[in-house]
Design an enzyme around this catalytic site. Sequence first.
Site, PDB file in Angstrom:
ATOM      1  N   TRP A  19     113.843  86.357   4.308  1.00 20.58           N
ATOM      2  CA  TRP A  19     113.167  85.270   5.021  1.00 20.58           C
ATOM      3  C   TRP A  19     112.992  85.592   6.501  1.00 20.58           C
ATOM      4  O   TRP A  19     113.890  86.084   7.170  1.00 20.58           O
ATOM      5  CB  TRP A  19     113.984  83.985   4.887  1.00 20.58           C
ATOM      6  N   ASP A  44     110.462  81.919  13.026  1.00 22.22           N
ATOM      7  CA  ASP A  44     109.937  81.959  14.394  1.00 22.22           C
ATOM      8  C   ASP A  44     110.018  83.332  15.058  1.00 22.22           C
ATOM      9  O   ASP A  44     111.054  84.007  14.983  1.00 22.22           O
ATOM     10  CB  ASP A  44     110.730  80.998  15.285  1.00 22.22           C
ATOM     11  N   TRP A  95     119.690  80.100  16.495  1.00 21.16           N
ATOM     12  CA  TRP A  95     118.311  79.634  16.360  1.00 21.16           C
ATOM     13  C   TRP A  95     117.432  80.214  17.475  1.00 21.16           C
ATOM     14  O   TRP A  95     117.832  81.112  18.199  1.00 21.16           O
ATOM     15  CB  TRP A  95     118.290  78.113  16.339  1.00 21.16           C
ATOM     16  N   ASP A 133     115.487  75.506  21.422  1.00 25.41           N
ATOM     17  CA  ASP A 133     114.395  76.449  21.686  1.00 25.41           C
ATOM     18  C   ASP A 133     114.058  76.591  23.176  1.00 25.41           C
ATOM     19  O   ASP A 133     112.954  76.265  23.625  1.00 25.41           O
ATOM     20  CB  ASP A 133     113.128  76.055  20.915  1.00 25.41           C
ATOM     21  N   GLU A 144     109.437  71.199  19.264  1.00 21.93           N
ATOM     22  CA  GLU A 144     110.082  72.476  19.003  1.00 21.93           C
ATOM     23  C   GLU A 144     109.362  73.592  19.760  1.00 21.93           C
ATOM     24  O   GLU A 144     108.185  73.481  20.100  1.00 21.93           O
ATOM     25  CB  GLU A 144     110.066  72.786  17.501  1.00 21.93           C
TER      26      GLU A 144
END
Length: 582
Positions: A42, A45, A105, A172, A227
């Site tokens: 997978w 971003d 993230w 983010d 985001e």
Amino acid sequence: MTKTLLLVSLLLCSFIIDLEASHQDLNQPYRTGYHFQPPSNWMNDPNGPMVYKGIYHLFYQYNPYGAVWDVRIVWGHSTSLDLVNWTPQPPAFSPSQPSDINGCWSGSVTILPNGTPVILYTGIDQNKSQVQNVAVPVNISDPYLREWSKSSKNPLMAPDAVNGINPDRFRDPTTAWIGHDGEWRVIVGSSTDDRRGLAVLYKSRDFFNWTQATKPLHHEELTGMWECPDFFPVSLTGTDGVETSSFGEVKHVLKVSLIETLHDYYTIGSYDREKDVYVPDLGFVQDGSAPRLDYGKYYASKTFYDDVKKRRILWGWVNESSPAKDDIEKGWSGLQSFPRKVWLGESGNELLQWPIEEIETLRETQVKWDNEVLKAGSVLQVSGVTSAQADVEVFFKVKDLEKADVIEPSWTDPQKICSQEDLSVKSGLGPFGLMVLASNDMEEYTSVYFRIFKSNDTNKNTKYVVLMCSDQSRSSLNEENDKATFGAFVAIDPSQETLSLRTLIDHSIVESYGGGGKVCITSRVYPKLAIGENANLFVFNKGNLSVDVLSLSAWSLKSAQINDESMSPFIQYEDSHSLNQS
């Protein structure tokens, strides 16, 4: 003798790789030839793209454990000399600290004034809260930046009772910039319980100790979670990019990825450096007319300034349109769009995008047409190129504009128009454009096309409305895929300008640029019949009036070397050799 043996070994290696690639093509018809993707598993971003010591870097959200998203997400990492061919590197980092133990993230890279790159990223901490962390290179003399170290001071920014930030909606961080007072600024995406979207602003003197500003850089009501914000300047003139801290003859762009719609929206406006406030020129709208970077499958995009070629480059995540079970079966999920150069259009109110020039290094056989007439109802095959892996550009000239149909007053949503008015619905001018990844019997095809209408609004500067559609409804016999149709209006006057369409075709992705990059639409398709050599390319006109093709150029594109793990040591040597030579 040694040179001969080396040459034979290299030729044998190349032969084996070609055999493996051919075998892989049979088993993996939807893997791409020149779009960025990891060898397996997978990806979502794009994170922290940059150029460092002449080497391009792309980090990305990566699940090393499977083809679906997982909380154990890490920062994948690859490097390139040309933004086309990519060498896999070890993941930059993975969950390891209390501040990111539940996931590393998205985030961004900032190049400090001394040339050191620094990563700010969101971690999911031991309490499942979203916090902001920092990582720095272990060895700044390594152009491949293969090792990164997390700060013991992490997290640098965190939600608490005082700032009132929701711990589930704080993520983010974007590339930081230097303000008028010499201090760093950075924004982090967030939202309130009543759906106010926020670009939370932080300031720092040293990049490691951050203080929240008294108000956000910008906010908008009823937009939900923001985001992957991106905030950058664009030059008022020309197509060159400018560094993120630049000011003067610039406008600023604020891009946000809205989780409620899964689209990337942008505004262009002014940044007050004294007040640290951004004001969009035309406000923020969230409807079919809202400016988007791409009107198809495209999300969580990120730009960076390429100081080598003085341009700003845009990456975007292109997710799958197939069910998760298919992704698991094929062993991977997610692509990155082909990198795009982005700049401010002459009107000052829209961004233009175009594939970076390096794509031309992949071009092989070319087919060229000039001054063809597409009669009403005609479908002409473009033969002589690898239709499943190609770059096509067409310039149309439309006459008889006065015979165009008047657009219906209720037709304000371009995607809805494209969905309802498919190829079977003829109009005066259109649909005309390209059919790509078409099967021999035309049971499968993806169509990218224009329609031209007369405007019903006498107050508009132009008398005509140009609609661009990307129709996936016939793209595959597999009915389990998402085959939505996408559309957008193109701000162009066909009475004054030629109408261009450029489409990049790569097995399961179709990226289209209308009007010289005024509109971009990306789609994912999974044909069962139109695969490899069985894919065809057509130019068509299903309208009632003829359309002129001033020129059509189509190129076969060879495959790039993208994250081939078996070639990694060899490519590393070649890259180092090239660096030493320069």
